[in-house]
Design an enzyme around this catalytic site. Structure first.
Site, mmCIF file in Angstrom:
data_model
loop_
_atom_site.group_PDB
_atom_site.id
_atom_site.type_symbol
_atom_site.label_atom_id
_atom_site.label_comp_id
_atom_site.label_asym_id
_atom_site.label_seq_id
_atom_site.Cartn_x
_atom_site.Cartn_y
_atom_site.Cartn_z
ATOM 1 N N GLU A 1 0.842 -1.210 0.000
ATOM 2 C CA GLU A 1 0.000 0.000 0.000
ATOM 3 C C GLU A 1 0.877 1.261 0.000
ATOM 4 O OE1 GLU A 1 -2.418 -1.290 3.538
ATOM 5 O OE2 GLU A 1 -4.075 -0.769 2.216
ATOM 6 N N GLU B 1 -3.625 -10.264 3.885
ATOM 7 C CA GLU B 1 -4.638 -9.858 4.873
ATOM 8 C C GLU B 1 -5.613 -10.986 5.175
ATOM 9 O OE1 GLU B 1 -3.334 -7.921 2.642
ATOM 10 O OE2 GLU B 1 -3.044 -5.922 3.467
HETATM 11 C C1 1HE Z 1 6.559 -8.516 12.261
HETATM 12 C C2 1HE Z 1 5.927 -8.350 11.028
HETATM 13 C C3 1HE Z 1 4.700 -7.638 11.014
HETATM 14 C C4 1HE Z 1 7.741 -9.452 10.693
HETATM 15 N N1 1HE Z 1 4.215 -7.172 12.189
HETATM 16 N N2 1HE Z 1 6.046 -8.036 13.389
HETATM 17 N N3 1HE Z 1 2.086 -8.548 7.176
HETATM 18 C C5 1HE Z 1 2.307 -9.859 7.118
HETATM 19 O O1 1HE Z 1 1.452 -10.682 7.290
HETATM 20 C C6 1HE Z 1 3.756 -10.261 6.882
HETATM 21 C C7 1HE Z 1 4.299 -10.925 8.099
HETATM 22 N N4 1HE Z 1 5.734 -11.159 7.992
HETATM 23 C C8 1HE Z 1 6.257 -12.184 7.279
HETATM 24 O O2 1HE Z 1 5.585 -12.949 6.619
HETATM 25 C C9 1HE Z 1 7.751 -12.366 7.402
HETATM 26 O O3 1HE Z 1 8.193 -11.710 8.589
HETATM 27 C C10 1HE Z 1 8.538 -11.776 6.199
HETATM 28 C C11 1HE Z 1 8.292 -12.646 4.964
HETATM 29 C C12 1HE Z 1 8.193 -10.334 5.894
HETATM 30 C C13 1HE Z 1 10.067 -11.800 6.531
HETATM 31 O O4 1HE Z 1 10.438 -13.105 6.933
HETATM 32 P P1 1HE Z 1 11.786 -13.289 7.765
HETATM 33 O O5 1HE Z 1 12.005 -14.767 7.923
HETATM 34 O O6 1HE Z 1 12.874 -12.491 7.119
HETATM 35 O O7 1HE Z 1 11.553 -12.587 9.188
HETATM 36 P P2 1HE Z 1 10.720 -13.131 10.480
HETATM 37 O O8 1HE Z 1 11.591 -14.038 11.270
HETATM 38 O O9 1HE Z 1 9.394 -13.648 10.082
HETATM 39 O O10 1HE Z 1 10.449 -11.764 11.261
HETATM 40 C C14 1HE Z 1 11.475 -11.109 11.998
HETATM 41 C C15 1HE Z 1 10.803 -10.371 13.117
HETATM 42 O O11 1HE Z 1 9.947 -9.375 12.582
HETATM 43 C C16 1HE Z 1 9.923 -11.278 13.960
HETATM 44 O O12 1HE Z 1 9.917 -10.767 15.258
HETATM 45 P P3 1HE Z 1 10.845 -11.437 16.427
HETATM 46 O O13 1HE Z 1 10.533 -10.634 17.656
HETATM 47 O O14 1HE Z 1 10.418 -12.873 16.494
HETATM 48 O O15 1HE Z 1 12.269 -11.286 15.932
HETATM 49 C C17 1HE Z 1 8.552 -11.063 13.363
HETATM 50 O O16 1HE Z 1 7.501 -11.326 14.265
HETATM 51 C C18 1HE Z 1 8.623 -9.589 13.050
HETATM 52 N N5 1HE Z 1 7.681 -9.213 12.022
HETATM 53 N N6 1HE Z 1 6.677 -8.934 10.068
HETATM 54 C C19 1HE Z 1 4.885 -7.373 13.332
HETATM 55 N N7 1HE Z 1 4.041 -7.406 9.895
HETATM 56 C C20 1HE Z 1 -3.222 -0.835 7.212
HETATM 57 S S1 1HE Z 1 -3.709 -2.382 6.981
HETATM 58 C C21 1HE Z 1 -2.354 -3.250 6.339
HETATM 59 C C22 1HE Z 1 -2.592 -4.709 6.464
HETATM 60 C C23 1HE Z 1 -1.331 -5.492 6.362
HETATM 61 O O17 1HE Z 1 -0.262 -4.974 6.247
HETATM 62 S S2 1HE Z 1 -1.531 -7.185 6.400
HETATM 63 C C24 1HE Z 1 0.074 -7.834 6.184
HETATM 64 C C25 1HE Z 1 0.833 -7.951 7.465
#
Ligand code: 1HE
Length: 261
Positions: free
Chosen positions: A115, A135
């Site tokens: 977005e 989402e």
């Molecule tokens: C996060 C987020 C997040 C990572 N919010 N903490 N977005 C998503 O559904 C995408 C979610 N994220 C992922 O699928 C993956 O993190 C990635 C593919 C982007 C990257 O993977 P990777 O293996 O490099 O990293 P990771 O180990 O998954 O994440 C590292 C840290 O970032 C981890 O936290 P930690 O405390 O365990 O180290 C994750 O929890 C954190 N993290 N992404 C919070 N999104 C206005 S409306 C908009 C609606 C949306 O955006 S929906 C999509 C949301």
């Protein structure tokens, strides 16, 4: 201005171009409230002399979208609406900024990250980029203007496919479909975006402003209203001293000619 940026945003300057970094690599540049408010404040009050902005992400990903931690446990509907409206304000400030905004896309460009990219004017994707709207998997919905902007790039059917099936678009697919205007090798996105930003920064300010503010409205107006607005904008632009000097420069052979390629 830098003083007002949250630690999740970094600012560098390259002449007329400001480089704004999403600086939260440990959370894959997930967008929390302070970052959204910081983006809004930055674009509403650009530093003096900035003529173009490049947004890029630190670490291996452009942006993992909404910080899911900030909405987990939130069931107040009114707060939910205001939260989304806060994103709208910030991304509107980008789309209708006074200067062109470029994004450098690499790794995850997902959810709110997509977005954000869609609110910018020119998207440069590295071949590592991938686009997704997860989402549906999270049980939420687009909230940062994506339902309005992303279909204008890749069409409603493709947005529905991404959201319903969890399909991910590769950089090549996204580029082909219009999610990004440029596709470059890994590691070259920032330099390409900065090069393009300098080109845009060298244009007449009023023309750039018209391209950002008038063109999108004209393109969505009724033909008659659009054509009339175009005439007004054309007259305003050509009457500026900058336009007059640039026109004279061409006729006096002081300006660059257009070259193919
Ligand atoms: C996060 C987020 C997040 C990572 N919010 N903490 N977005 C998503 O559904 C995408 C979610 N994220 C992922 O699928 C993956 O993190 C990635 C593919 C982007 C990257 O993977 P990777 O293996 O490099 O990293 P990771 O180990 O998954 O994440 C590292 C840290 O970032 C981890 O936290 P930690 O405390 O365990 O180290 C994750 O929890 C954190 N993290 N992404 C919070 N999104 C206005 S409306 C908009 C609606 C949306 O955006 S929906 C999509 C949301």
């Amino acid at each position: 201005m830098t003083d007002h940026l949250p630690p999740t945003l970094g600012l560098e300057r390259d002449g007329l171009v400001a480089l704004l970094a999403l600086n939260r690599a440990e959370k894959r540049n997930a967008l929390d409230d302070r970052t959204i408010l910081g983006l809004a404040a930055f674009f509403r009050n650009l530093p003096d002399g900035v003529r173009a902005v490049v947004i890029h992400g630190c670490g291996d990903h452009f942006c993992a979208g909404l910080d899911l931690g900030e909405v987990t446990g939130e069931t107040d509907l009114f707060k939910g609406i205001l939260h989304s409206r806060m994103w709208h304000e910030a991304f509107r400030a980008i789309q209708f900024a006074a200067v062109p905004v470029f994004t450098v896309l690499h790794g995850a460009v997902v959810g709110g990250g997509f977005e954000l990219a869609a609110a910018s004017h020119i998207r440069v994707a590295e071949t590592s980029a991938y686009f997704a709207l997860p989402e549906g998997q999270r049980g939420i919905f687009l909230g940062g203007g994506g339902s309005m902007r992303i279909p204008r790039l890749i069409g409603v059917p493709m947005v529905q496919d991404l959201m319903l099936t969890g399909r991910t678009l590769s950089a090549e697919e996204g580029h082909r479909m219009g999610a990004a205007q440029y596709l470059v090798p890994v590691g070259e996105g920032r330099a390409k975006a900065v090069e393009l930003a300098h080109k845009a920064a060298g244009n007449a300010r009023m023309t750039n402003y018209a391209v950002l503010q008038a063109l999108p409205h004209i393109a969505e107006s009724s033909p008659e209203a659009g054509l009339f607005t175009e005439s007004l904008m054309a007259a305003v632009a050509e009457a500026t001293p900058e336009a007059q000097e640039r026109l004279r420069a061409f006729l006096e052979k002081r300006a660059r000619k257009i070259t193919p390629g």
